[in-house]
Scaffold this motif. Sequence first.
Motif, PDB file in Angstrom:
ATOM      1  N   VAL A  20       0.846  -1.201   0.000  1.00 18.68           N
ATOM      2  CA  VAL A  20       0.000   0.000   0.000  1.00 18.68           C
ATOM      3  C   VAL A  20       0.876   1.245   0.000  1.00 18.68           C
ATOM      4  O   VAL A  20       0.638   2.186  -0.762  1.00 18.68           O
ATOM      5  CB  VAL A  20      -0.977   0.002   1.198  1.00 18.68           C
ATOM      6  N   VAL A  21       1.907   1.251   0.847  1.00 19.81           N
ATOM      7  CA  VAL A  21       2.827   2.395   0.906  1.00 19.81           C
ATOM      8  C   VAL A  21       3.471   2.629  -0.461  1.00 19.81           C
ATOM      9  O   VAL A  21       3.452   3.749  -0.985  1.00 19.81           O
ATOM     10  CB  VAL A  21       3.909   2.194   1.996  1.00 19.81           C
ATOM     11  N   GLU A  22       4.026   1.576  -1.043  1.00 12.28           N
ATOM     12  CA  GLU A  22       4.697   1.710  -2.347  1.00 12.28           C
ATOM     13  C   GLU A  22       3.748   2.198  -3.430  1.00 12.28           C
ATOM     14  O   GLU A  22       4.077   3.102  -4.202  1.00 12.28           O
ATOM     15  CB  GLU A  22       5.302   0.368  -2.761  1.00 12.28           C
ATOM     16  N   GLN A  23       2.554   1.597  -3.506  1.00 10.23           N
ATOM     17  CA  GLN A  23       1.598   1.982  -4.544  1.00 10.23           C
ATOM     18  C   GLN A  23       1.059   3.389  -4.324  1.00 10.23           C
ATOM     19  O   GLN A  23       0.859   4.136  -5.290  1.00 10.23           O
ATOM     20  CB  GLN A  23       0.457   0.968  -4.620  1.00 10.23           C
ATOM     21  N   ALA A  24       0.831   3.762  -3.085  1.00 10.00           N
ATOM     22  CA  ALA A  24       0.338   5.118  -2.798  1.00 10.00           C
ATOM     23  C   ALA A  24       1.368   6.170  -3.200  1.00 10.00           C
ATOM     24  O   ALA A  24       1.021   7.201  -3.782  1.00 10.00           O
ATOM     25  CB  ALA A  24      -0.013   5.251  -1.317  1.00 10.00           C
ATOM     26  N   LEU A  25       2.620   5.914  -2.905  1.00 14.80           N
ATOM     27  CA  LEU A  25       3.686   6.843  -3.313  1.00 14.80           C
ATOM     28  C   LEU A  25       3.769   6.919  -4.837  1.00 14.80           C
ATOM     29  O   LEU A  25       3.898   8.002  -5.404  1.00 14.80           O
ATOM     30  CB  LEU A  25       5.031   6.423  -2.717  1.00 14.80           C
ATOM     31  N   ALA A  26       3.674   5.778  -5.496  1.00 18.20           N
ATOM     32  CA  ALA A  26       3.720   5.747  -6.965  1.00 18.20           C
ATOM     33  C   ALA A  26       2.553   6.512  -7.575  1.00 18.20           C
ATOM     34  O   ALA A  26       2.685   7.093  -8.659  1.00 18.20           O
ATOM     35  CB  ALA A  26       3.732   4.300  -7.461  1.00 18.20           C
ATOM     36  N   ASP A  27       1.419   6.533  -6.863  1.00 20.32           N
ATOM     37  CA  ASP A  27       0.242   7.258  -7.339  1.00 20.32           C
ATOM     38  C   ASP A  27       0.277   8.745  -6.991  1.00 20.32           C
ATOM     39  O   ASP A  27      -0.664   9.473  -7.288  1.00 20.32           O
ATOM     40  CB  ASP A  27      -1.038   6.641  -6.758  1.00 20.32           C
ATOM     41  N   GLY A  28       1.334   9.181  -6.304  1.00 18.73           N
ATOM     42  CA  GLY A  28       1.497  10.601  -6.007  1.00 18.73           C
ATOM     43  C   GLY A  28       0.933  11.068  -4.677  1.00 18.73           C
ATOM     44  O   GLY A  28       0.849  12.271  -4.425  1.00 18.73           O
ATOM     45  N   HIS A  29       0.548  10.143  -3.811  1.00 17.67           N
ATOM     46  CA  HIS A  29      -0.014  10.507  -2.511  1.00 17.67           C
ATOM     47  C   HIS A  29       1.075  10.845  -1.497  1.00 17.67           C
ATOM     48  O   HIS A  29       2.214  10.376  -1.605  1.00 17.67           O
ATOM     49  CB  HIS A  29      -0.862   9.365  -1.954  1.00 17.67           C
ATOM     50  N   ALA A  37      10.713   1.650   1.809  1.00 21.84           N
ATOM     51  CA  ALA A  37      10.463   2.737   0.856  1.00 21.84           C
ATOM     52  C   ALA A  37      11.095   4.031   1.369  1.00 21.84           C
ATOM     53  O   ALA A  37      11.126   4.288   2.572  1.00 21.84           O
ATOM     54  CB  ALA A  37       8.964   2.933   0.660  1.00 21.84           C
ATOM     55  N   ARG A  38      11.571   4.823   0.449  1.00 16.20           N
ATOM     56  CA  ARG A  38      12.102   6.144   0.775  1.00 16.20           C
ATOM     57  C   ARG A  38      11.568   7.122  -0.249  1.00 16.20           C
ATOM     58  O   ARG A  38      11.632   6.863  -1.459  1.00 16.20           O
ATOM     59  CB  ARG A  38      13.643   6.159   0.750  1.00 16.20           C
ATOM     60  N   HIS A  39      11.024   8.231   0.232  1.00 23.07           N
ATOM     61  CA  HIS A  39      10.465   9.221  -0.688  1.00 23.07           C
ATOM     62  C   HIS A  39      10.261  10.524   0.066  1.00 23.07           C
ATOM     63  O   HIS A  39      10.059  10.507   1.287  1.00 23.07           O
ATOM     64  CB  HIS A  39       9.128   8.719  -1.241  1.00 23.07           C
ATOM     65  N   ASP A  40      10.289  11.643  -0.646  1.00 22.39           N
ATOM     66  CA  ASP A  40      10.068  12.935   0.018  1.00 22.39           C
ATOM     67  C   ASP A  40       8.606  13.110   0.445  1.00 22.39           C
ATOM     68  O   ASP A  40       8.303  13.970   1.272  1.00 22.39           O
ATOM     69  CB  ASP A  40      10.536  14.103  -0.857  1.00 22.39           C
ATOM     70  N   ARG A  41       7.690  12.286  -0.081  1.00 26.65           N
ATOM     71  CA  ARG A  41       6.285  12.331   0.345  1.00 26.65           C
ATOM     72  C   ARG A  41       5.968  11.257   1.384  1.00 26.65           C
ATOM     73  O   ARG A  41       4.801  10.994   1.669  1.00 26.65           O
ATOM     74  CB  ARG A  41       5.352  12.162  -0.862  1.00 26.65           C
ATOM     75  N   LEU A  42       6.998  10.664   1.974  1.00 22.37           N
ATOM     76  CA  LEU A  42       6.812   9.611   2.972  1.00 22.37           C
ATOM     77  C   LEU A  42       7.301  10.073   4.336  1.00 22.37           C
ATOM     78  O   LEU A  42       8.444  10.500   4.487  1.00 22.37           O
ATOM     79  CB  LEU A  42       7.580   8.349   2.565  1.00 22.37           C
TER      80      LEU A  42
END
Length: 150
Positions: free
Chosen positions: A16-25, A39-44
């Motif tokens: 869910v985390v990976e897919q949500a980030l990929a969807d721009g959430h 996962a690592r992302h500036d939106r996480l």
Amino acid sequence: MNITVFGATGAIGSLVVEQALADGHQVTAFTRDTSRVTARHDRLEIVAGDVTDPGACLPTARGADAVVVALRAAYADHGRQEHVVEESDLDWTIVRPSAFTDRSPGPFRHGFDGSAQGMLLKIGRSDVAAFLLAQVQDGTYLGRTVSVSA
């Protein structure tokens, strides 16, 4: 959309985390062990805490547009959890997946009743994650419980 994921390091939660980030959430991952969030992302945002502690959970859930709970250990208490959710003033959808598989067994159905025939009674973890995320923005099952299975 700002999505909080409880159980963010589990088999479904991590997807869910990976897919949500990929969807721009924007995603808040709530977990006991922050080192297990891969996962690592500036939106996480990663938040450490125990899901059995309301004092830790409530501040994380406040301000979220949607909350996804993917807790294996909490399954034993799912009846009580569902009652609390159903009696709340929140917009909610409860998703009941069939047995998990690592790979998708094929197209899956949702919204069926107990008389459905020809079901494999299996569903891919990534399919569950995708369905959960779809429900964040789709009101079809708002205020309802829905089963999903191939």
